[in-house]
Design an enzyme around this catalytic site. Structure first.
Site, PDB file in Angstrom:
ATOM      1  N   GLU A   1      10.337   7.256   8.534  1.00 10.28           N
ATOM      2  CA  GLU A   1       9.793   7.356   9.885  1.00 10.28           C
ATOM      3  C   GLU A   1      10.240   6.230  10.806  1.00 10.28           C
ATOM      4  OE1 GLU A   1       8.039   7.292   7.035  1.00 10.28           O
ATOM      5  OE2 GLU A   1       6.019   8.062   7.339  1.00 10.28           O
TER       6      GLU A   1
ATOM      7  N   ASP B   1       6.020   8.878   4.746  1.00 14.39           N
ATOM      8  CA  ASP B   1       4.851   8.313   4.065  1.00 14.39           C
ATOM      9  C   ASP B   1       4.183   9.312   3.113  1.00 14.39           C
ATOM     10  OD1 ASP B   1       5.162   5.889   5.251  1.00 14.39           O
ATOM     11  OD2 ASP B   1       3.634   6.166   6.777  1.00 14.39           O
TER      12      ASP B   1
ATOM     13  N   ASP C   1       1.467  10.950   2.504  1.00 17.45           N
ATOM     14  CA  ASP C   1       0.197  11.565   2.865  1.00 17.45           C
ATOM     15  C   ASP C   1       0.473  12.891   3.575  1.00 17.45           C
ATOM     16  OD1 ASP C   1       1.143  10.763   5.322  1.00 17.45           O
ATOM     17  OD2 ASP C   1      -0.435   9.297   5.702  1.00 17.45           O
TER      18      ASP C   1
ATOM     19  N   GLU D   1       0.370  13.671   6.715  1.00 16.08           N
ATOM     20  CA  GLU D   1       1.196  13.496   7.904  1.00 16.08           C
ATOM     21  C   GLU D   1       2.658  13.320   7.504  1.00 16.08           C
ATOM     22  OE1 GLU D   1       0.352  14.018  11.809  1.00 16.08           O
ATOM     23  OE2 GLU D   1      -1.151  13.675  10.272  1.00 16.08           O
TER      24      GLU D   1
ATOM     25  N   TYR E   1       0.476   1.294   0.235  1.00 18.85           N
ATOM     26  CA  TYR E   1       0.198   2.161   1.392  1.00 18.85           C
ATOM     27  C   TYR E   1      -1.233   1.987   1.874  1.00 18.85           C
ATOM     28  CZ  TYR E   1       0.554   6.228   4.406  1.00 18.85           C
ATOM     29  OH  TYR E   1       0.571   7.060   5.496  1.00 18.85           O
TER      30      TYR E   1
ATOM     31  N   ARG F   1      -3.158   3.797   4.086  1.00 22.51           N
ATOM     32  CA  ARG F   1      -4.037   4.920   4.449  1.00 22.51           C
ATOM     33  C   ARG F   1      -4.473   5.614   3.157  1.00 22.51           C
ATOM     34  NH1 ARG F   1      -0.110   4.805   8.451  1.00 22.51           N
ATOM     35  NH2 ARG F   1      -0.958   4.351  10.520  1.00 22.51           N
TER      36      ARG F   1
ATOM     37  N   HIS G   1      -3.293   8.222  -3.882  1.00 22.04           N
ATOM     38  CA  HIS G   1      -2.709   6.891  -3.747  1.00 22.04           C
ATOM     39  C   HIS G   1      -3.558   5.876  -4.490  1.00 22.04           C
ATOM     40  CE1 HIS G   1      -0.689   9.054  -0.658  1.00 22.04           C
ATOM     41  NE2 HIS G   1      -1.733   9.072   0.139  1.00 22.04           N
TER      42      HIS G   1
END
Length: 697
Positions: A9, A82, A84, A86, A298, A300, A345
């Site tokens: 990203e 990432d 997740d 998203e 990570y 989140r 995670h």
């Protein structure tokens, strides 16, 4: 010659990963999402199974061309966004644009950006996980339906620029409800009696506990006088001594919400700032000879799970640094905080416990170092032995009255040697030492103080307290807390006063309308259940279209009713007594991002604005001519400055008071913290307690 393209990203992440992978890989950044729903229309075909109409995000043309050109030069593409929902959605959109087969092993995920973790991830690529993608799509479409259906209604009936959202609406309602509780609160009187006692050379405090063997609340001065009369001149005789050992366990390693809360308590960080700095630590920092390394995992996540490798490394470090007694016999395992917590995670931890905060100091900014130190200490402490406290409770008989003294001392610090979790009120557990006492011993009264108190209303929400409440209610997910808090401020629904949320008139009005016509949107249980349904979609247990359909059926009916029955409300600007110096019209009060301000009523012909000045009544200590007034910085933070600015440039983050320092005649300021505050001189070390009537202000 490179034979593989890797897409992440951000440029920072691309730079870090590129150094690990070497010349056979081209690493490019997509700069976040490349496709989204259009801003100009709802972009969802409700009648066609909620089919989304994605378009390329404006401004992404050059990025996409660069990615497409790079794609032509390689044999294989890896999507390493990432780990997740998203990130999975970003990978899916990239696969669509680059015409990749999403069922092929093109997706690479890693929880930490270290050389070994990245290389291991590229050994086990997988297909794009459509359950994760569909969970993200369902959330995006759900929020779009709520926002693009209710917002135009609010524009039409109330005011342009308003918006409604699932999580943000619940957050505003929590803040509004708390303010209503505070307004409706009726203080109740209560009293305490504290005595200072002396036994040998030791002095300590005891408090009224009971009379005639029964506990009694002291609700009035008369009740206090009855206790004092019952005490008479009887000596303080030890009736009972209780001693026991108490264990205190460490807090689990950070998850997103607890990191945001603790960074707010200990570092004064806003949630958005915490996530921004954490992102920098995750994506990688140049450590000189060691190269660029991601320092934390990570950020989140709502899982407290720790990898066995990281746990073993921490346990070895603890035993070597602090001694075997500081390492528990078995590794600590923390259970999920709630049933909805995902376990994809790990918790937030340092990528290596051997990268000590002091060693990282030369490579990090001040904020990066402070947050890294917080993560490092919390993780290390979470793997350490429990603290052991010796507690002591002593009851003194004074005739028929019982006073109780309590004390504790730290027998073994355990994890507290490294880190102790903060409190919302800013208090810390202090040692209170009592002398060795046994039944029949006596103590001498040095003084006795009856004191009147009044119950306090529930506190307003700080960012930390609101995040914790949303998490406890199961509302939102790790990635939503920071943007939610930012949005409700930008919309003018809430303001911040002394680091606490206060609802605006506009916020209260919107919540009233939402409660009347869309109660399920504001219902915490309903919103939490919807989050649970999205989790089930992610796990492949529910169909995302059916989840949306079950919501939309009742939502559409409520929209129809609201269109017909919601009355138009005209919000009149409140006219002030101040006159515009440019055109002579009255100023009116307007609501902006950081609260109210004054704007000329002659708008748009006259666009003059002025901040609302709050006079503190204190003379400027620098020029002596101006008054100290309350101002707001560009970021909304309150500070204090001279009314003669720019002629006088005196400024202070702390509120000056009119009383001069009795020691040096210097300027005194209020120093506020979560447990109250103090008055401190700006020129010498003199401090005073903040008057009790100002502690809650």
């Amino acid at each position: 010659m490179a034979d593989s393209l890797v897409i992440v990203e951000s440029p920072a992440k691309a730079k870090t990963i590129g150094k690990y992978l070497g010349s056979k890989y081209i690493v490019k950044a997509s700069m976040g999402h490349i496709r989204d729903l259009p801003k100009s229309q709802i972009g969802v075909e409700v009648e066609n199974d909620f089919n989304p109409k994605y378009i390329t995000i404006r401004g992404k043309g050059s990025v996409l061309k660069e990615l497409k050109d790079a794609r032509k030069k390689v044999k294989r593409v890896f999507l390493a966004a990432d780990p997740d929902r998203e990130g999975e959605a970003i990978a899916w959109h990239l696969a669509h644009y680059l015409e990749l087969d999403e069922s092929e092993d093109c997706r690479v995920v890693f929880n930490e950006i270290t050389k070994q973790a990245v290389k291991d991830a590229f050994k086990t690529p997988r297909p794009i996980n459509m359950d994760l993608v569909n969970a993200q799509q369902a959330r995006r479409i759900l929020d779009r339906l709520v926002g693009y259906k209710i917002s135009p209604l609010l524009w039409k009936k109330v005011k342009k620029g308003l918006s409604a959202g699932r999580v943000q609406s619940v957050a505003v309602k929590l803040i509004s409800d708390r303010e209503n509780e505070i307004d409706a609160f009726i203080p109740e009187e209560y009293w305490s009696i504290t005595t200072k006692l002396k036994h040998g050379k030791a002095e300590f405090e005891a408090k009224f506990h009971a009379i005639d063997g029964a506990k009694r609340e002291l609700g009035s001065e008369q009740a206090v006088n009855e206790i004092l009369a019952a005490m008479g001149n009887h000596p303080y005789t030890v009736a009972e001594v209780k001693e026991k050992e108490r264990l205190r366990n460490p807090a689990p390693p950070f998850i997103t919400s607890s990191l945001q809360q603790e960074a707010a308590r200990k570092l004064g960080f806003r949630a958005a700032k915490t996530m921004s700095v954490a992102q920098q630590l995750y994506e990688g920092v140049d450590l000189g000879k060691e190269g660029t390394v991601g320092l934390i995992t990570y950020m989140r996540t709502d899982s407290t799970r720790i990898s066995p490798i990281a746990q073993d490394e921490a346990r070895e470090y603890i035993a070597e640094k602090y001694g075997q007694e500081y390492r528990p016999e078995e590794p600590r395992v923390y259970l999920k905080k709630n049933a909805n917590a995902q376990d994809a995670h790990e918790a937030i931890r340092p990528t290596s416990v051997l990268r000590l905060p002091d060693q990282m100091k030369p490579f990090l900014t001040r904020d990066q170092l402070r947050l890294y130190k917080l993560v490092w200490e919390r993780f290390v402490a979470s793997q350490m032995s429990s603290a052991v406290l010796d507690t002591m409770s002593v009851d003194f008989a004074v005739g028929s009255v019982t006073f109780r003294a309590t004390g504790s001392k730290l027998k073994f610090p355990g994890f507290m040697k490294v880190y102790v979790e903060g409190n919302d009120d800013g208090t810390t557990e202090e040692e209170k030492f009592l002398p060795q006492l046994q039944a029949g011993d006596t103590a001498v009264q040095q003084s006795i103080e009856p004191k009147q108190h009044f119950t306090q209303p529930p506190p307003r929400y700080t960012e930390a307290r609101l995040v914790r409440t949303l998490e406890e209610l199961g509302i939102g997910r790790p990635s939503t807390y920071a943007p939610t808090l930012e949005t409700i401020q930008k919309r003018g629904y809430v303001a911040i006063e002394e680091k606490k949320f206060v609802p605006t008139e506009l916020g209260d009005l919107v919540i009233q309308l939402m409660e009347e016509f869309f109660p399920e949107i504001l219902d915490a249980e309903f919103t939490a259940n919807m989050e649970g349904n999205l989790d089930h979609v992610e796990e492949g247990e529910q169909n995302w279209v059916k989840v949306l359909a079950s919501f939309y059926d009742s939502f559409e009916k409520r929209l129809t009713v609201a269109e017909e029955e919601m009355k138009e409300i005209e919000i009149q600007d409140e006219v002030s007594d101040e006159i515009c110096e440019k055109c002579g019209s009255h100023f009116v009060y307007k609501m902006g991002r950081y609260g109210k301000f004054l704007a000329c009523s002659g708008f748009p012909d006259c666009r003059n604005t002025r901040p609302i000045v709050k006079d503190t009544g204190v003379d400027c200590p620098k020029c002596g001519e101006g008054k100290i007034i309350e101002r707001r910085s560009k970021k909304g933070r309150i500070f204090f400055g001279c009314s003669q600015y720019p002629g006088c440039d005196y400024v202070s983050w702390d509120k000056p008071i009119s009383k001069p320092c009795p020691a040096c005649n210097g300027t005194m300021v209020e120093k506020r913290n979560r447990s109250g505050g103090k008055i401190q001189c700006t020129q010498c070390d003199h401090t005073e307690e903040l008057p009790e009537d100002q502690e809650q202000s």
